[in-house]
Write an enzyme that holds these catalytic residues in place. Structure first.
Site, PDB file in Angstrom:
ATOM      1  CG  HIS A 120     -15.395 -10.039 -18.071  1.00  0.00           C
ATOM      2  ND1 HIS A 120     -16.080  -9.082 -18.790  1.00  0.00           N
ATOM      3  CD2 HIS A 120     -16.138 -10.224 -16.931  1.00  0.00           C
ATOM      4  CE1 HIS A 120     -17.170  -8.717 -18.124  1.00  0.00           C
ATOM      5  NE2 HIS A 120     -17.224  -9.387 -16.998  1.00  0.00           N
ATOM      6  CB  CYS A 128      -5.215 -27.910 -20.742  1.00  0.00           C
ATOM      7  SG  CYS A 128      -5.797 -29.606 -20.949  1.00  0.00           S
ATOM      8  CB  CYS A 131      -3.611 -31.211 -17.418  1.00  0.00           C
ATOM      9  SG  CYS A 131      -2.860 -30.248 -18.740  1.00  0.00           S
ATOM     10  CB  CYS A 151      -2.622 -33.684 -21.192  1.00  0.00           C
ATOM     11  SG  CYS A 151      -4.178 -32.780 -21.099  1.00  0.00           S
ATOM     12  CB  THR A 189     -18.519  -0.311 -20.263  1.00  0.00           C
ATOM     13  OG1 THR A 189     -19.380  -1.395 -19.893  1.00  0.00           O
ATOM     14  CG2 THR A 189     -18.542   0.752 -19.185  1.00  0.00           C
ATOM     15  CB  SER A 190     -23.318  -1.255 -23.126  1.00  0.00           C
ATOM     16  OG  SER A 190     -22.963  -2.580 -22.796  1.00  0.00           O
ATOM     17  CG  ASN A 214     -20.488   5.023 -24.341  1.00  0.00           C
ATOM     18  OD1 ASN A 214     -20.863   5.049 -25.502  1.00  0.00           O
ATOM     19  ND2 ASN A 214     -20.468   3.926 -23.612  1.00  0.00           N
ATOM     20  CB  ALA A 233     -12.335   5.878 -25.821  1.00  0.00           C
TER      21      ALA A 233
HETATM   22  P1  NAD Z   1     -20.398  -3.518 -25.152  1.00  0.00           P
HETATM   23  O1  NAD Z   1     -20.031  -4.191 -26.434  1.00  0.00           O
HETATM   24  O2  NAD Z   1     -21.613  -3.959 -24.452  1.00  0.00           O
HETATM   25  O3  NAD Z   1     -20.584  -1.943 -25.410  1.00  0.00           O
HETATM   26  C1  NAD Z   1     -19.636  -1.167 -26.082  1.00  0.00           C
HETATM   27  C2  NAD Z   1     -19.820   0.276 -25.649  1.00  0.00           C
HETATM   28  O4  NAD Z   1     -18.811   1.060 -26.290  1.00  0.00           O
HETATM   29  C3  NAD Z   1     -21.167   0.888 -26.037  1.00  0.00           C
HETATM   30  O5  NAD Z   1     -21.718   1.569 -24.926  1.00  0.00           O
HETATM   31  C4  NAD Z   1     -20.799   1.882 -27.150  1.00  0.00           C
HETATM   32  O6  NAD Z   1     -21.651   3.029 -27.182  1.00  0.00           O
HETATM   33  C5  NAD Z   1     -19.396   2.262 -26.750  1.00  0.00           C
HETATM   34  N1  NAD Z   1     -18.557   2.782 -27.824  1.00  0.00           N
HETATM   35  C6  NAD Z   1     -18.674   2.618 -29.170  1.00  0.00           C
HETATM   36  N2  NAD Z   1     -17.677   3.237 -29.819  1.00  0.00           N
HETATM   37  C7  NAD Z   1     -16.907   3.816 -28.866  1.00  0.00           C
HETATM   38  C8  NAD Z   1     -15.725   4.603 -28.894  1.00  0.00           C
HETATM   39  N3  NAD Z   1     -15.096   4.914 -30.045  1.00  0.00           N
HETATM   40  N4  NAD Z   1     -15.223   5.061 -27.717  1.00  0.00           N
HETATM   41  C9  NAD Z   1     -15.837   4.767 -26.532  1.00  0.00           C
HETATM   42  N5  NAD Z   1     -16.944   4.022 -26.451  1.00  0.00           N
HETATM   43  C10 NAD Z   1     -17.468   3.545 -27.598  1.00  0.00           C
HETATM   44  O7  NAD Z   1     -19.113  -3.586 -24.247  1.00  0.00           O
HETATM   45  P2  NAD Z   1     -18.937  -3.933 -22.712  1.00  0.00           P
HETATM   46  O8  NAD Z   1     -19.827  -3.073 -21.901  1.00  0.00           O
HETATM   47  O9  NAD Z   1     -17.474  -3.916 -22.465  1.00  0.00           O
HETATM   48  O10 NAD Z   1     -19.487  -5.423 -22.527  1.00  0.00           O
HETATM   49  C11 NAD Z   1     -19.133  -6.428 -23.410  1.00  0.00           C
HETATM   50  C12 NAD Z   1     -18.375  -7.625 -22.827  1.00  0.00           C
HETATM   51  O11 NAD Z   1     -17.698  -8.195 -23.930  1.00  0.00           O
HETATM   52  C13 NAD Z   1     -17.295  -7.252 -21.862  1.00  0.00           C
HETATM   53  O12 NAD Z   1     -17.560  -7.974 -20.736  1.00  0.00           O
HETATM   54  C14 NAD Z   1     -15.968  -7.737 -22.475  1.00  0.00           C
HETATM   55  O13 NAD Z   1     -15.446  -8.772 -21.691  1.00  0.00           O
HETATM   56  C15 NAD Z   1     -16.326  -8.399 -23.774  1.00  0.00           C
HETATM   57  N6  NAD Z   1     -15.626  -7.865 -24.964  1.00  0.00           N
HETATM   58  C16 NAD Z   1     -14.315  -7.549 -24.897  1.00  0.00           C
HETATM   59  C17 NAD Z   1     -13.668  -7.054 -26.013  1.00  0.00           C
HETATM   60  C18 NAD Z   1     -12.204  -6.705 -25.900  1.00  0.00           C
HETATM   61  O14 NAD Z   1     -11.491  -7.353 -25.126  1.00  0.00           O
HETATM   62  N7  NAD Z   1     -11.732  -5.678 -26.613  1.00  0.00           N
HETATM   63  C19 NAD Z   1     -14.361  -6.871 -27.212  1.00  0.00           C
HETATM   64  C20 NAD Z   1     -15.718  -7.224 -27.246  1.00  0.00           C
HETATM   65  C21 NAD Z   1     -16.348  -7.721 -26.108  1.00  0.00           C
END
Ligand code: NAD
Length: 248
Positions: A120, A128, A131, A151, A189-190, A214, A233
């Protein structure tokens, strides 16, 4: 739980090609809130109001004030946690080849992983809208919102908003990595954001063992994952690494 930790260590010890798909949960222990779930940003904001490209184009001041400014403060301070450090060590051991991350925080690279597909995009840079000049986020002056390029164009994160396409190279490489993996770790990740959530499906269909880490089960848990290790994690990765060390 201990059995699954041992099983994961054994699966990693045997694997030749390991990949990881990480999501916001991998960075929670670094102080970056997720989107969904407890404490998630979507408890405060409507995603379509703050994270859709149409909202940004319509009202960049609002999106900068509601989302990007806070995100900048949080990401600027964040440091890798035990999950990021464990994955960097897994690469050092010659086990983990590639991380596909949905995160935009750069913490995997900061921890030392060298092959990270930023599915992502990244928050480390702004670009920008006129430009296409790229400016490091930490160098952007946010005393004026939205910040502007020299710019005169408006700056936006070099990340993918809802409603935008995934960079082709990231998509193509991720599919390849998923296809080639013997083991895919799916961490924090959800698995509801597409097409990122498709990568464990591709890995599974290509014969990989899919290991989820998770605290909650997800849409992958029953049909795609070989097993779910329920836990945060950092602690889970630490325990797997300790068992793996004993096997290598
Ligand atoms: P999500 O917010 O949809 O889900 C978070 C997941 O993390 C859930 O399944 C939850 O149960 C789990 N979780 C909670 N605590 C945890 C822990 N301590 N250890 C492991 N897992 C844990 O996240 P997603 O599926 O990544 O989708 C959200 C989108 O948002 C992504 O595409 C991302 O680009 C963006 N995002 C990025 C960040 C970042 O860069 N850190 C932060 C928020 C959102």
């Amino acid at each position: 739980m201990d059995d699954l930790i041992q099983k994961a260590a054994a699966d990693l010890a045997q694997a030749k090609m390991v990949s990881a798909l990480t999501g916001a949960g991998a960075s929670i222990e670094s102080g970056i809130p997720p989107f969904r779930g407890k404490g998630g940003l979507w408890e405060k904001y409507d995603p379509m109001e703050v994270a859709h490209i149409d909202s940004f184009i319509q009202d960049p001041v609002k999106v900068w004030n509601l989302l990007i400014k806070d995100m900048k403060d949080i990401v600027d301070q964040a440091q890798p946690n035990d999950c990021h450090k464990g994955l960097a060590r897994l690469e050092e051991l010659g086990k983990l080849q590639t991380i596909i991350t949905q995160n935009i925080d750069g913490l995997h690279q900061m921890a030392g992983n060298t092959d990270v597909i930023e599915f992502h995009g990244t928050f480390a840079w702004q670009r920008c809208m006129e430009c296409n000049t790229h400016i490091e986020t930490r160098r952007v002056d946010i005393s004026e919102i939205p910040p502007h390029c020299q710019c005169g164009g408006i700056l936006r994160p070099n990340a993918v908003f809802f409603g935008e396409l995934i960079p082709q190279e990231a998509l193509w490489r991720s599919r390849q990595v998923a296809t080639d993996s013997d083991v895919m770790l799916v961490i924090g990740t959800s698995a509801v954001v597409q097409p990122a959530a498709l990568m464990p499906v591709v890995a599974k269909e290509s014969g990989a063992t899919v290991i989820e880490i998770n605290p909650e089960s997800t849409v992958l848990t029953n049909d795609i994952s070989d097993y779910l290790i329920k836990g945060p994690a950092g602690d889970t990765i630490n325990r797997i690494m300790a068992d793996l060390d004993a096997l290598l």
